[in-house]
Design a protein around this motif. Sequence first.
Motif, PDB file in Angstrom:
ATOM      1  N   ARG A 275      38.536  43.001  32.695  1.00  0.00           N
ATOM      2  CA  ARG A 275      39.901  42.491  32.624  1.00  0.00           C
ATOM      3  C   ARG A 275      40.606  42.921  31.341  1.00  0.00           C
ATOM      4  O   ARG A 275      41.818  43.089  31.310  1.00  0.00           O
TER       5      ARG A 275
ATOM      6  N   SER B 290      36.588  44.163  41.671  1.00  0.00           N
ATOM      7  CA  SER B 290      37.651  44.311  40.668  1.00  0.00           C
ATOM      8  C   SER B 290      38.675  45.369  41.059  1.00  0.00           C
ATOM      9  O   SER B 290      39.798  45.357  40.542  1.00  0.00           O
TER      10      SER B 290
ATOM     11  N   GLU C   8      42.302  45.931  34.649  1.00  0.00           N
ATOM     12  CA  GLU C   8      40.978  45.605  35.195  1.00  0.00           C
ATOM     13  C   GLU C   8      40.585  46.592  36.289  1.00  0.00           C
ATOM     14  O   GLU C   8      39.450  47.084  36.322  1.00  0.00           O
TER      15      GLU C   8
END
Length: 305
Positions: free
Chosen positions: A67, A91, A99
């Motif tokens: 992130r 992700s 991210e």
Amino acid sequence: MRTKPLADAIGQRGGQALAALMVFALVALDVDVRTFALVTGVVAAAWLATIAIVRVGYVHQFRDTLRAGEIQRDVQLPDMDVTSIEMLTESLSSPDEAEALAALDLLGRTERVPALVLYHPSEAVVRRALALIARNPRPEIARVVGYLIDHHDPQIRAAALATAARVGCHQDRVAEALGDRHADVRAAALVASAPAPDRDAGIAALVAGSPEDRLALARAIALAPSPRFRGVLLELRARREPAVNREALRVLARAPELVEPDRLLGMLADPRVRSDVRRVWIASGELGLERLIAALDDPRTPLSI
């Protein structure tokens, strides 16, 4: 990521060592079978609880790193386990661009970039994914590449055309793109097409056109570097336009076999592109280093270089 192999080794070998010590201690104390089983069960439960706690911490740290977009790109990547790959794949669908890009860079090193990421809403993520997939294109991406050829972003359309040419699909769409109103798309179609007099004339027209045309052509060649375009790159660099030169140098950094050291040497005198030239020298390896050393030893080399 860098400490994970060490942690795995310590965890495995450490567990084995502790188990051996526990067995020796219990034998030395001459405990009965019931006590031995009870102690073994308690230790096993404690070890499993420790593993669960450490795994949760590892997962959280890994996700926080993604992130934050703080993945280091210049280190060796160890083999990732199933959990790591699942987290990275998850992700990729994150609305957080940083991210998704960090996860994409890691998956790109393992050549495990899924085609579905090309549907990501972020244009930067899609462009990066196309660049990674184009290195090792797979037949199953043909459908999504066809979708991206109609994308509203000209640079994504251009990258999709380059990927289509490499995969060998949508050749009719590549031909149609030769008449596109955006220079990036036209340039990509020209570069992706087989050599022909009309294609060469189209490339020459871009070289002789506006700075935007030349920048589009340099970007298109960067999508598919080839010895065929060595002369075109020389013409582009001869224009001494910083943006175009930087893009042309990016091509050389990706394809150092196209580098001509003597021609590149003089570009070190231009502070606007000096850092880009240095990257090309590094990419050219031992050949580039030898030429640089020779230039340093030559008293005729200008001080600006």
